[in-house]
Design a protein around this motif. Structure first.
Motif, PDB file in Angstrom:
ATOM      1  N   THR A 302     -10.557  46.716 -57.800  1.00 40.66           N
ATOM      2  CA  THR A 302      -9.822  47.817 -58.573  1.00 40.66           C
ATOM      3  C   THR A 302     -10.972  49.183 -59.284  1.00 40.66           C
ATOM      4  O   THR A 302     -11.547  48.587 -60.495  1.00 40.66           O
ATOM      5  CB  THR A 302      -8.535  48.083 -59.417  1.00 40.66           C
ATOM      6  OG1 THR A 302      -8.042  47.073 -58.828  1.00 40.66           O
ATOM      7  CG2 THR A 302      -7.691  49.707 -59.582  1.00 40.66           C
ATOM      8  N   ASP A 316      -8.025  51.061 -54.672  1.00 44.59           N
ATOM      9  CA  ASP A 316      -8.125  49.771 -54.305  1.00 44.59           C
ATOM     10  C   ASP A 316      -9.427  49.931 -53.571  1.00 44.59           C
ATOM     11  O   ASP A 316     -10.230  51.454 -53.410  1.00 44.59           O
ATOM     12  CB  ASP A 316      -7.822  50.054 -53.316  1.00 44.59           C
ATOM     13  CG  ASP A 316      -7.450  48.359 -52.601  1.00 44.59           C
ATOM     14  OD1 ASP A 316      -8.869  48.279 -51.502  1.00 44.59           O
ATOM     15  OD2 ASP A 316      -7.117  47.910 -53.061  1.00 44.59           O
ATOM     16  N   LYS A 323      -3.898  52.647 -56.517  1.00 41.59           N
ATOM     17  CA  LYS A 323      -3.007  51.915 -56.568  1.00 41.59           C
ATOM     18  C   LYS A 323      -1.736  52.645 -58.028  1.00 41.59           C
ATOM     19  O   LYS A 323      -0.098  52.740 -57.751  1.00 41.59           O
ATOM     20  CB  LYS A 323      -3.057  50.594 -57.194  1.00 41.59           C
ATOM     21  CG  LYS A 323      -4.513  49.891 -56.319  1.00 41.59           C
ATOM     22  CD  LYS A 323      -4.945  48.557 -57.083  1.00 41.59           C
ATOM     23  CE  LYS A 323      -5.804  47.998 -55.731  1.00 41.59           C
ATOM     24  NZ  LYS A 323      -5.993  46.258 -56.987  1.00 41.59           N
TER      25      LYS A 323
END
Length: 401
Positions: A302, A316, A323
Motif C-alpha cells: 500500500t 494499492d 483501498k
C-alpha cells in the motif's frame, strides 16, 4: 612395556587435547552466537528509539518499527517561536528541529529542555538529518550546515545559491565508497558533498526549484522531482543523468522508493508510480482536482499519502486503485509515517491522527488546535511533532489497560 606406557600417555594427551578443543569450540560458539544475538537485540532496541531521518530511511519509505499503543497523552511542549514548518528528527536521546527564527534546537527527549541551539542567518523550514554523530541542516540562507550532534559545534558549511527547503539525505558512493550528503536547493541544483569535509563532489542542474528530499535508490542512484515537472534519476557516483521522465505537473514533495518503483504526488491532481529502471509510468491515481504536498509512506502492498482534499489516501501498490480514504477536517500536507500497522499524521485541522493502516479507521487523535503540516517523528513510545504555532509537542503513547 615402556613403549606401551609412552603410547598410553600420548593417547591420553591427544584425548585431553581434543576435549579441550571441543570445549573451546562450544565456548566460542556460545560467546559468538550470544554476542551476535545480544548485539542484534540491542541494535533493534536502539533503532526503535531512533528517528534520525524524517522519512525513516534514505529510500524515504516513511516506515517505523515502533509498536505504538492506542492512547496518547501530552508529555511536554517546546516553543521555538511564532511559526514552525520544519519536522523533528530524533537521535541519541535528543530531538532536533529547525525554526522560523533560523535556529536549530536540540531538545532533551525526556524532559523537553533545550540542550543546545545553533543560529543560521535566515529561517529553517527543512527537516534536519542525523548521521554518524553529525546533524545536517539546510537553511533558507542557502547554506547546508554540518554540526556535532552532541554539542552543536559547527564542523563545516556548504553554500548553494538558493534557499534549501528540503532535508538532506546520505549515501555511500558505489565505487569510491566515500560517505556523501545530497541536498536540493532553490538554485535549481542537487548538490553532493563529502559528509566529513563538506567538499563538493558534484552538482546536477534542473530547470527549476528542487523542493523535496533526494531519494537514494539501489545504493547507486539519486531520485527526485522538481518544480520543472520532471522526475530525475541520476548516478550517485558522478551526478550524471541516467534518465528523466516528464510528469504532469510540478512536484513539491519527495519520492518514496520501494522495489525499484518510485511513488510521488504532484501539484495538479495525481499520485504516480514509475518504474525507475525503465522510466515508464506504472499507474496514475486521480481523485478530483487537488494537489499533493505530502510525501508517501510505502509498505509491502500500500501507498499512503495525504491530499489537499482533506483526505488520507490508501492506494494499492500494484493496481493504483483506492483501498480506502480517511476524511479529516482540514488539508493533509503532513507526510504520514507507518509504525507497523498504525498510520500517524497531522492535519491543518489541528489534529494529530492515529489510524489503522488496514481499515483506515481512527484509533485515536489529539486536538492541538493549530495547523500541522510537518512529518511526525516516531520512537518506541513517543510521537513528536512540530506545529505551525511555533511549538513542538511530544506525546507519550501507551496501550489502554
Amino acid at each position: 612395556a615402556q613403549a606401551l606406557a609412552i603410547w598410553d600417555q600420548l593417547n591420553e594427551s591427544c584425548v585431553m587435547h581434543v576435549a579441550f578443543q571441543i570445549g573451546l569450540f562450544w565456548s566460542l560458539f556460545f560467546w559468538i552466537t550470544h554476542g551476535l544475538y545480544s548485539s542484534a537485540e540491542e541494535s533493534k532496541t536502539d533503532l526503535s528509539n531512533e528517528w534520525p531521518h524524517h522519512r525513516g530511511d534514505p529510500a524515504l519509505q516513511g516506515l517505523s518499527n515502533a509498536a505504538l499503543g492506542n492512547q496518547i497523552s501530552l508529555q511536554w511542549v517546546f516553543k521555538t517561536g511564532e511559526f514552525l514548518k520544519s519536522s523533528v528528527v530524533v537521535s541519541n536521546g535528543l530531538a532536533f528541529v529547525g525554526s522560523d527564527l533560523g535556529v536549530l534546537h536540540a531538545i532533551n527527549l525526556q524532559s523537553g529542555k533545550e540542550k543546545w541551539n545553533f543560529k543560521t542567518d535566515m529561517a529553517i523550514e527543512a527537516p534536519p538529518l542525523v548521521h554518524n554523530g553529525m546533524v545536517y541542516i539546510g537553511s533558507t540562507d542557502g547554506f547546508l550546515y554540518a554540526l556535532q550532534a552532541d554539542s552543536g559545534k559547527l564542523v563545516w558549511k556548504y553554500e548553494t545559491d538558493g534557499e534549501i527547503m528540503g532535508a538532506a539525505n546520505y549515501a555511500v558512493r558505489p565505487k569510491t565508497k566515500d560517505e556523501v550528503i545530497v541536498v536540493g536547493s532553490y538554485d535549481n541544483f542537487v548538490h553532493c558533498m563529502d559528509a566529513k569535509t563538506g567538499k563538493k563532489i558534484w552538482k546536477f542542474e534542473t530547470q527549476n526549484y528542487v523542493n523535496g528530499v533526494p531519494t537514494i535508490f539501489d545504493q547507486s542512484y539519486v531520485v527526485f522531482g522538481g518544480c520543472d515537472s520532471m522526475l530525475y534519476i541520476i548516478g550517485m557516483e558522478d551526478g550524471k543523468a541516467v534518465r528523466s521522465v516528464e510528469v504532469e505537473a510540478p512536484i513539491a514533495a519527495s519520492v518514496a522508493v520501494a522495489d525499484g518503483v518510485g511513488y510521488v504526488g504532484n501539484m495538479d491532481r495525481s499520485v504516480m508510480a514509475f518504474d525507475l529502471t525503465t522510466g515508464s509510468q506504472v499507474w496514475s491515481y486521480k481523485q478530483k482536482s487537488f494537489p499533493y504536498f505530502s510525501s508517501p509512506a510505502v509498505n509491502k502492498d500500500t501507498v499512503f499519502i495525504g491530499g489537499r482534499d482533506k483526505g488520507l489516501h490508501a492506494i494499492d501498490r500494484v493496481t493504483g486503485k483506492q483501498k480506502w480514504r480517511f476524511a479529516a477536517r482540514g488539508r493533509v500536507d503532513s507526510s504520514p509515517v507507518l509504525a507497523r500497522d498504525t498510520l500517524v499524521f497531522g492535519s491543518m485541522d489541528g489534529k494529530l491522527y492515529l489510524l489503522s493502516a488496514q481499515t483506515g479507521k481512527e484509533i485515536t487523535s489529539y486536538e492541538i488546535g493549530e495547523s500541522i503540516s510537518s512529518t511526525p517523528a516516531i520512537t518506541k513510545d513517543k510521537i513528536i511533532v512540530g506545529c505551525e504555532d511555533g511549538k513542538v509537542y511530544a506525546f507519550q503513547v501507551e496501550s489502554k489497560r
